[in-house]
Write an enzyme that holds these catalytic residues in place. Structure first.
Site, PDB file in Angstrom:
ATOM      1  N   SER A 262     -10.983  39.002  13.390  1.00  0.00           N
ATOM      2  CA  SER A 262     -11.198  37.606  12.994  1.00  0.00           C
ATOM      3  C   SER A 262     -10.983  37.358  11.502  1.00  0.00           C
ATOM      4  CB  SER A 262     -12.594  37.151  13.420  1.00  0.00           C
ATOM      5  OG  SER A 262     -12.692  37.094  14.825  1.00  0.00           O
ATOM      6  N   LYS A 309     -24.610  35.671  21.150  1.00  0.00           N
ATOM      7  CA  LYS A 309     -24.060  34.437  21.708  1.00  0.00           C
ATOM      8  C   LYS A 309     -25.105  33.599  22.451  1.00  0.00           C
ATOM      9  CE  LYS A 309     -19.133  35.397  22.207  1.00  0.00           C
ATOM     10  NZ  LYS A 309     -17.980  35.316  23.139  1.00  0.00           N
ATOM     11  N   ALA A 371     -19.278  37.933  35.446  1.00  0.00           N
ATOM     12  CA  ALA A 371     -20.225  36.810  35.513  1.00  0.00           C
ATOM     13  C   ALA A 371     -21.016  36.688  34.223  1.00  0.00           C
ATOM     14  CB  ALA A 371     -21.168  36.989  36.707  1.00  0.00           C
ATOM     15  N   GLY A 372     -20.530  37.338  33.149  1.00  0.00           N
ATOM     16  CA  GLY A 372     -21.204  37.261  31.859  1.00  0.00           C
ATOM     17  C   GLY A 372     -20.783  36.046  31.065  1.00  0.00           C
ATOM     18  N   GLY A 373     -21.015  36.082  29.757  1.00  0.00           N
ATOM     19  CA  GLY A 373     -20.735  34.934  28.901  1.00  0.00           C
ATOM     20  C   GLY A 373     -19.275  34.522  28.908  1.00  0.00           C
ATOM     21  N   ALA A 374     -18.351  35.505  28.813  1.00  0.00           N
ATOM     22  CA  ALA A 374     -16.923  35.183  28.815  1.00  0.00           C
ATOM     23  C   ALA A 374     -16.507  34.584  30.151  1.00  0.00           C
ATOM     24  CB  ALA A 374     -16.104  36.434  28.512  1.00  0.00           C
ATOM     25  N   ASN A 393     -17.783  39.822  41.021  1.00  0.00           N
ATOM     26  CA  ASN A 393     -18.587  40.553  40.052  1.00  0.00           C
ATOM     27  C   ASN A 393     -19.240  41.751  40.744  1.00  0.00           C
ATOM     28  OD1 ASN A 393     -19.779  40.717  37.336  1.00  0.00           O
ATOM     29  ND2 ASN A 393     -21.715  40.402  38.396  1.00  0.00           N
ATOM     30  N   ARG A 394     -19.514  42.796  39.959  1.00  0.00           N
ATOM     31  CA  ARG A 394     -20.166  43.975  40.546  1.00  0.00           C
ATOM     32  C   ARG A 394     -21.488  43.605  41.181  1.00  0.00           C
ATOM     33  NH1 ARG A 394     -20.259  48.600  36.038  1.00  0.00           N
ATOM     34  NH2 ARG A 394     -20.957  46.796  34.820  1.00  0.00           N
TER      35      ARG A 394
END
Length: 525
Positions: A262, A309, A371-374, A393-394
């Site tokens: 970044s 986040k 199924a996380g933030g991303a 998702n797992r």
């Protein structure tokens, strides 16, 4: 006893010292001067670390020739003893003798450690000042404390510059050093910075706060202090020569954050659009530490990465609808009144590349892995545009929960063979860091496009399998650039120079790949 007035030696009077001094190290005199020759083309201010040479006196003839043939170059002579963090094994008397001879050769400044000065007679230090300006320096390799008290003790010894260097254990230690410089800059010529990875703030912003100059390494692996960036980094990435009181400060905050590209991409965008701003890597070990820096420096905007986040949400004054739905924030804006506003630009990172390829996202069948933030950012962003979204998702329970919230569908891995998708998006970390792992096997890839959120490596195992399967690939670099471009637009109100940003990231990833390959070869030898 208070230090004498600023009475610089005659040959230093006409000089206006550059902001950046490059430390030159070598194991022998020939190597020292060869490095200095190469560096002097772009750097007119060098520090010769004579303590890195086993017999420093052997370098004198070559140093004399270099000084005579480079009249526009300013040289600091340093011969720091091992007892004070250097490599010289000789006595205090030997150190002073070497510095005196370096001064006689024409070195315009000499650096003497405070602990050495305490063991000297006043006449010995004064003798050094007859021909050169004296830098009296102090290094704390453990932390940042008692800065004013330390300087007060140092001022008992007349010097031309007082250098106080601490170690940043937290981001807030930079705040302490910057405030210290602000208090003392008008009283005497002061140099101040923090060592360590977290000290980058002070190394870039210290010159703005009152430090006469700062230090840089000649190149990677040639650092003379922990966390010391290279001259090229400070100039090309952080644009230290243009940092001033009006420069706005931005940064990427996370733990860890050293790997982030970044700073390279954002500083390139600021430079391209003539925005007076600098973007730093902020290794925040706690959220409290980060928020203190936001208030005190102040920092005008943040890119938030893991693990903050979600936890940053509790400290924001307001958020946009994307952030509220997703439950995660990756972009913070600090308003003029100090209030913090949160946004999530990961949705732009997903949607924009797809809109360039698909005629419409309405009713497009898209499979999101994770199924996380991303994944949440992808799911909600795509649902807003009418896409038909499936989640794998797992943990089936996590997939079902996200599907209910976003009005999407969850799917079991065993059922993949029943479906054909327009796009498969990998929003998991599987495949990151040159891993050979992949979230799907080749036979499970049944889509026109496979979109990877991971940008390092540039081509993951999943993308390799997708190409073998005949699918078109969308590399993670596109997601990274588009979400960063949206951040730039939020912060500046200007269109982002996306092509330039893309080029910077591609070059950086290529350099990483070359270094990784070289390191692997070295390891196998």
């Amino acid at each position: 006893m208070i230090s004498a007035a600023k009475t610089y030696p005659p040959r230093l009077l006409p000089l206006r010292l550059p902001r950046l001094c490059v430390a030159v190290t070598a194991s022998d005199p020939t190597e020292l001067i060869e490095k200095a020759e190469g560096l002097s083309r772009d750097n007119s201010f060098l520090e010769f670390r004579l303590d890195y040479i086993s017999k420093p006196a052997l370098a004198f003839p070559k140093i004399k020739h270099f000084i005579d043939t480079h009249p526009g170059t300013v040289i600091i002579a340093t011969c720091r003893r091992a007892a004070t963090g250097g490599k010289f094994r000789g006595s205090v008397a030997s150190e002073l003798d070497i510095l005196a001879k370096a001064s006689a050769l024409g070195c315009q400044l000499v650096d003497v450690e405070f602990q050495t000065a305490q063991k000297c007679k006043p006449a010995q230090l004064q003798k050094l000042r007859e021909r050169s300006a004296l830098i009296l320096s102090f290094h704390d390799f453990r932390g940042t404390k008692k800065l004013d008290e330390t300087l007060e003790k140092m001022r008992a010894f007349p010097a031309d510059f007082y250098k106080v260097v601490s170690t940043a254990a937290t981001l807030s230690d930079n705040v302490a050093v910057i405030q210290f410089l602000g208090r003392e800059a008008d009283n005497q010529s002061t140099i101040g910075l923090c060592m360590g990875e977290q000290g980058i703030i002070s190394r870039v912003l210290g010159v703005r706060a009152g430090s006469v100059f700062t230090f840089a390494a000649a190149g990677p692996g040639e650092e003379t202090a922990p966390g010391q960036p290279t001259a090229q980094e400070l100039r090309s990435v952080y644009r230290i020569d243009t940092v001033d009181a009006a420069t706005r400060v931005y940064g990427v905050a996370g733990d860890p954050v050293a790997h982030s590209l970044s700073p390279a991409i954002m500083n390139a965008a600021f430079r391209r659009e003539n925005v007076n701003a600098v973007y730093l890597a902020l290794h925040a070990k706690t959220l409290k530490d980060l928020l203190n820096c936001v208030r005190e420096i102040p920092i005008h905007g943040l890119s938030i990465t893991m693990p903050y986040k979600e936890s940053i949400l509790h400290h924001l004054d307001n958020t946009d609808s994307h952030t509220t739905k997703i439950g995660a924030c990756n972009t913070v804006v600090r308003a003029q009144d100090g209030k913090l506003y949160g946004f999530n630009t990961d949705t732009s990172g997903v949607v924009r590349p797809l809109e360039r390829r698909l005629s419409t996202l309405q009713d497009a069948k898209i499979l999101v892995l994770g199924a996380g933030g991303a994944a949440r950012a992808a799911v909600f962003g795509l649902r807003e545009r009418g896409a038909e979204v499936y989640i794998l998702n797992r943990s089936l329970a996590a997939a079902q929960k996200l599907a209910r919230r976003a009005h999407a569908r969850s799917i079991k891995r065993a059922d993949l063979k029943k479906y054909a998708f327009d796009v498969i998006i990998n929003a998991t970390p599987v495949g990151m860091g040159n891993s050979r792992e992949t979230p799907l096997q080749e036979k499970e890839i049944n889509a026109r496009y496979v979109f990877e959120m991971i940008y390092d490596p540039a081509e993951t195992r999943l993308l390799q399998l997708a190409k073998q399967r005949g699918a078109q690939i969308i590399p993670g670099i596109e997601m990274f650039v588009h979400q960063a471009a949206r951040q730039f637009e939020i912060w500046t109100g200007k269109p982002a120079p996306q092509d330039d940003m893309m080029q910077v990231v591609m070059l950086a990833l290529q350099e990483r790949a070359v270094k990784a390959a070289a390191a692997q070869v070295k390891k196998t030898r």
